[in-house]
Design an enzyme around this catalytic site. Structure first.
Site, PDB file in Angstrom:
ATOM      1  N   ASP A  13       7.761  -1.956  -8.084  1.00 53.36           N
ATOM      2  CA  ASP A  13       8.806  -2.981  -7.951  1.00 53.36           C
ATOM      3  C   ASP A  13      10.084  -2.646  -8.719  1.00 53.36           C
ATOM      4  OD1 ASP A  13       6.944  -4.406  -6.448  1.00 53.36           O
ATOM      5  OD2 ASP A  13       6.200  -5.481  -8.211  1.00 53.36           O
ATOM      6  N   LYS A  16      12.816   0.446  -5.407  1.00 51.18           N
ATOM      7  CA  LYS A  16      12.776   1.645  -4.539  1.00 51.18           C
ATOM      8  C   LYS A  16      13.299   1.335  -3.140  1.00 51.18           C
ATOM      9  CE  LYS A  16       8.366   1.820  -5.264  1.00 51.18           C
ATOM     10  NZ  LYS A  16       8.208   0.768  -6.265  1.00 51.18           N
ATOM     11  N   GLY A  40       5.677  -3.753  -1.451  1.00 57.09           N
ATOM     12  CA  GLY A  40       6.612  -4.758  -0.951  1.00 57.09           C
ATOM     13  C   GLY A  40       7.994  -4.297  -1.355  1.00 57.09           C
ATOM     14  N   HIS A  41       8.771  -3.838  -0.390  1.00 61.00           N
ATOM     15  CA  HIS A  41      10.087  -3.267  -0.688  1.00 61.00           C
ATOM     16  C   HIS A  41      11.173  -4.182  -0.124  1.00 61.00           C
ATOM     17  CE1 HIS A  41       8.286   1.056  -1.165  1.00 61.00           C
ATOM     18  NE2 HIS A  41       7.750   0.156  -1.970  1.00 61.00           N
ATOM     19  N   GLN A 221       4.649   1.975  -4.936  1.00 60.65           N
ATOM     20  CA  GLN A 221       4.065   1.776  -6.271  1.00 60.65           C
ATOM     21  C   GLN A 221       4.891   2.525  -7.328  1.00 60.65           C
ATOM     22  OE1 GLN A 221       1.488   2.651  -3.587  1.00 60.65           O
ATOM     23  NE2 GLN A 221       1.848   0.494  -3.282  1.00 60.65           N
TER      24      GLN A 221
HETATM   25  P1  GDP Z   1      10.324  -2.016  -4.819  1.00 61.59           P
HETATM   26  O1  GDP Z   1       8.896  -2.364  -4.575  1.00 61.59           O
HETATM   27  O2  GDP Z   1      10.477  -0.912  -5.815  1.00 61.59           O
HETATM   28  O3  GDP Z   1      11.092  -1.747  -3.564  1.00 61.59           O
HETATM   29  O4  GDP Z   1      10.993  -3.307  -5.492  1.00 61.59           O
HETATM   30  P2  GDP Z   1      10.796  -4.836  -5.014  1.00 61.59           P
HETATM   31  O5  GDP Z   1      11.623  -5.048  -3.800  1.00 61.59           O
HETATM   32  O6  GDP Z   1       9.368  -5.214  -4.966  1.00 61.59           O
HETATM   33  O7  GDP Z   1      11.367  -5.586  -6.273  1.00 61.59           O
HETATM   34  C1  GDP Z   1      12.683  -5.412  -6.707  1.00 61.59           C
HETATM   35  C2  GDP Z   1      13.393  -6.779  -6.675  1.00 61.59           C
HETATM   36  O8  GDP Z   1      14.626  -6.685  -7.366  1.00 61.59           O
HETATM   37  C3  GDP Z   1      13.749  -7.221  -5.266  1.00 61.59           C
HETATM   38  O9  GDP Z   1      13.689  -8.617  -5.207  1.00 61.59           O
HETATM   39  C4  GDP Z   1      15.194  -6.744  -5.116  1.00 61.59           C
HETATM   40  O10 GDP Z   1      15.936  -7.492  -4.157  1.00 61.59           O
HETATM   41  C5  GDP Z   1      15.711  -6.978  -6.491  1.00 61.59           C
HETATM   42  N1  GDP Z   1      16.791  -6.078  -6.939  1.00 61.59           N
HETATM   43  C6  GDP Z   1      16.943  -4.755  -6.723  1.00 61.59           C
HETATM   44  N2  GDP Z   1      17.995  -4.283  -7.424  1.00 61.59           N
HETATM   45  C7  GDP Z   1      18.500  -5.331  -8.100  1.00 61.59           C
HETATM   46  C8  GDP Z   1      19.559  -5.487  -9.044  1.00 61.59           C
HETATM   47  O11 GDP Z   1      20.247  -4.551  -9.420  1.00 61.59           O
HETATM   48  N3  GDP Z   1      19.744  -6.744  -9.563  1.00 61.59           N
HETATM   49  C9  GDP Z   1      18.988  -7.811  -9.200  1.00 61.59           C
HETATM   50  N4  GDP Z   1      19.263  -8.984  -9.755  1.00 61.59           N
HETATM   51  N5  GDP Z   1      17.974  -7.702  -8.327  1.00 61.59           N
HETATM   52  C10 GDP Z   1      17.738  -6.488  -7.797  1.00 61.59           C
HETATM   53  P1  IMO Z   2       5.668  -1.430  -4.655  1.00 61.00           P
HETATM   54  O1  IMO Z   2       5.726  -0.300  -3.677  1.00 61.00           O
HETATM   55  C1  IMO Z   2       3.693  -3.415  -8.000  1.00 61.00           C
HETATM   56  C2  IMO Z   2      -0.666  -2.972  -8.281  1.00 61.00           C
HETATM   57  C3  IMO Z   2      -1.519  -4.219  -8.084  1.00 61.00           C
HETATM   58  C4  IMO Z   2      -2.690  -3.874  -8.965  1.00 61.00           C
HETATM   59  C5  IMO Z   2      -2.858  -2.373  -8.760  1.00 61.00           C
HETATM   60  C6  IMO Z   2      -3.910  -2.013  -7.722  1.00 61.00           C
HETATM   61  O2  IMO Z   2       6.184  -2.720  -4.112  1.00 61.00           O
HETATM   62  O3  IMO Z   2       6.293  -1.041  -5.951  1.00 61.00           O
HETATM   63  P2  IMO Z   2      -3.995  -2.137  -5.072  1.00 61.00           P
HETATM   64  O4  IMO Z   2      -3.856  -3.293  -4.131  1.00 61.00           O
HETATM   65  O5  IMO Z   2      -2.982  -1.053  -4.838  1.00 61.00           O
HETATM   66  O6  IMO Z   2      -5.393  -1.590  -5.126  1.00 61.00           O
HETATM   67  O7  IMO Z   2      -3.710  -2.749  -6.534  1.00 61.00           O
HETATM   68  O8  IMO Z   2      -1.597  -1.890  -8.335  1.00 61.00           O
HETATM   69  N1  IMO Z   2       0.278  -2.662  -7.185  1.00 61.00           N
HETATM   70  C7  IMO Z   2       1.601  -2.853  -7.260  1.00 61.00           C
HETATM   71  N2  IMO Z   2       2.363  -3.394  -8.232  1.00 61.00           N
HETATM   72  N3  IMO Z   2       4.290  -2.901  -6.905  1.00 61.00           N
HETATM   73  C8  IMO Z   2       3.542  -2.324  -5.929  1.00 61.00           C
HETATM   74  O9  IMO Z   2       4.091  -1.680  -4.872  1.00 61.00           O
HETATM   75  C9  IMO Z   2       2.133  -2.309  -6.061  1.00 61.00           C
HETATM   76  N4  IMO Z   2       1.121  -1.844  -5.305  1.00 61.00           N
HETATM   77  C10 IMO Z   2      -0.004  -2.053  -6.004  1.00 61.00           C
HETATM   78  O10 IMO Z   2      -0.833  -5.367  -8.527  1.00 61.00           O
HETATM   79  O11 IMO Z   2      -2.352  -4.071 -10.320  1.00 61.00           O
HETATM   80 MG    MG Z   3       7.644  -4.039  -4.591  1.00 61.51          MG
END
Ligand code: GDP
Ligand code: IMO
Ligand code: MG
Length: 428
Positions: A13, A16, A40-41, A221
């Protein structure tokens, strides 16, 4: 070869998805190479927020082709739903192709994921999407692959044999066995939608590389969730490092050029396992609310910690990170002072690596430095020089502590809220 590899440096999270979408504008191919819909991206543009779980974050760029490569584990029903949702939102998904060698997640895997977690004393806190059981079946050599799944006759035959084994496990955990008829019925539409997209994606990606095309590898991840190099056993079941790319995409190791590590300006973690710089109280609460730190896949509140340079160095060491993108800097507005962990104190020594033993990690005391915070909102800042001086100093400190070049600073979720510091990342 012109490639950029996007790697999460922390516990996932990091942002990416946002960075993949930005670089996808310049890419010919965007490739997911590991994981599944545990990811979840989030991508935000034109006032709209999109959450992707399986489809690569290049899908919003019309000229970019999207590949789900062989190292992934794919829930076909989840993929079909995601494709349908994107199409309904007016997004063209015709360029999305799927590896014939990718392993398939069925209801048995989801059932086992939940049942095995419930049976454990030390829960991992998985997403419940069946990721671990699907990779376990792959390693045990009785998993089902996309090539078997899309052909209904072959799927029927292999499914019977597969369920004979899988349902023994399901029953052993006291869960309800899955029936072949039900699985066949529930996956029929997905089979029809996915079959025309199947390819030998290794051949496909290598042809693109040979033709001088630009290929972006989108990690899911983060390094600390890596099966081999993360905080085992509180990890996922694949390798979200740069080493996962050659294996999961079927490209030579030489294809890895620029490795762009993505880091939050602080740290978050969902699920169980130690988080050395974890904080709670008012600051954690403020960061969680301002950063909307709730899981994109499960909605769980994310745990919050200070930035940890030991973690960033670990990620750099393993993946050969050349550049960093510092995300969510805006969220730290009003936090005084800002703290960064620069080492762990363990048994009187100060170390800058992560011990293997869970108990040792728990005993590590973070060694912190503090820096002055900033109060101005960053939402509209377009250049590095326009950032408040203390925010600039914080970013420069991250570069210094990790000996990397900062390529991006992100100051908000939107595509436009991104400061780019390095122009051509494709040269490697
Ligand atoms: P990923 O799994 O690495 O793609 O990241 P996620 O999408 O799960 O989580 C990142 C969260 O931060 C999302 O809700 C994005 O919309 C948000 N986000 C990304 N860059 C920024 C930033 O620079 N500032 C803020 N406030 N939110 C951001
Ligand atoms: P993105 O791509 C954050 C965590 C789960 C758990 C562990 C194992 O959005 O960054 P799993 O279901 O993979 O067997 O769970 O890994 N986890 C993540 N945490 N971002 C993710 O993906 C994750 N994918 C798995 O919360 O701790
Ligand atoms: Mg994510």
């Amino acid at each position: 070869m012109k490639t950029i590899t996007i790697i999460g440096t922390q516990w996932g999270d990091e942002g990416k998805g946002k960075l993949t979408d930005i670089l996808a504008e310049e890419a010919d191919l965007v490739v997911r190479y590991q994981g599944g819909n545990n990811a979840g991206h989030t991508i935000v543009f034109k006032g709209q927020k999109h959450a992707l779980h399986l489809v690569p974050a290049g899908v919003f760029r019309p000229q970019t082709q999207c590949v789900l490569a062989s190292g992934m584990v794919i829930d076909p029903v989840a993929l079909a739903d995601e494709l349908k949702q994107l199409e309904a939102a007016g997004v063209d998904t015709s360029s999305v192709v799927v590896s014939d060698r990718a392993h398939v997640i069925l209801s048995t895997h989801r059932t086992l994921d939940v049942a095995m977690e419930a049976a454990r004393e030390d829960r991992v806190g998985t997403t419940g999407k069946g990721i671990g059981p699907a990779y376990a079946d792959k390693a045990a050599r009785h998993g089902l692959r996309m090539v078997d799944f899309v052909d209904e006759t072959r799927f029927k035959q292999t499914l019977e044999a597969y369920l004979n084994v899988a349902n023994r496990m399901v029953k052993a955990y006291g869960a309800t066995p899955c029936s072949a008829e039900r699985i066949l019925r529930d996956t029929a539409e997905a089979r029809r939608l996915i079959a025309p997209r199947l390819k030998d994606t290794s051949v496909y990606i290598n042809r693109a590389l040979d033709a001088g095309k630009k290929v972006l590898f989108e990690g899911a991840q983060g390094t600390m969730l890596c099966l081999d190099h993360g905080t085992y056993p509180y990890v996922t079941s694949s390798s979200p490092t740069a080493a996962g790319v050659p294996l999961g995409a079927g490209v030579p190791p030489q294809a890895i050029k620029t490795v762009l590590g993505i880091t939050k300006a602080y740290t978050t973690r969902v699920g169980e396992g130690h988080l050395p710089t974890e904080i709670d109280g008012d600051i954690a609460h403020a960061i969680r609310e301002r950063g909307r730190e709730y899981g994109t896949t499960t909605g769980r509140p994310r745990r919050i910690g200070w930035l940890d340079a030991v973690v960033l160095k670990h990620a750099k060491r393993i993946s050969g990170i050349t550049h960093l993108a510092v995300m969510l800097l805006d969220v730290l507005r009003g936090v005084h002072p800002l703290s960064i962990c620069v080492g762990y104190r363990l048994d009187g020594d100060i170390i800058d690596w992560i011990p293997a033993s869970v108990d040792d990690v728990a005993r590590c005391e973070p060694v912190m430095i503090t820096m002055n915070g900033f109060d101005d909102p960053l939402d509209d800042v377009k250049t590095f020089d326009d950032l408040p001086k203390n925010a600039q100093a914080y970013v420069k400190k991250i570069a210094e502590l990790t000996s990397t070049t900062i390529a991006f600073v992100s100051v908000g979720p939107d595509r436009d809220q991104t400061i780019r510091l390095v122009d051509n990342l494709w040269e490697g």
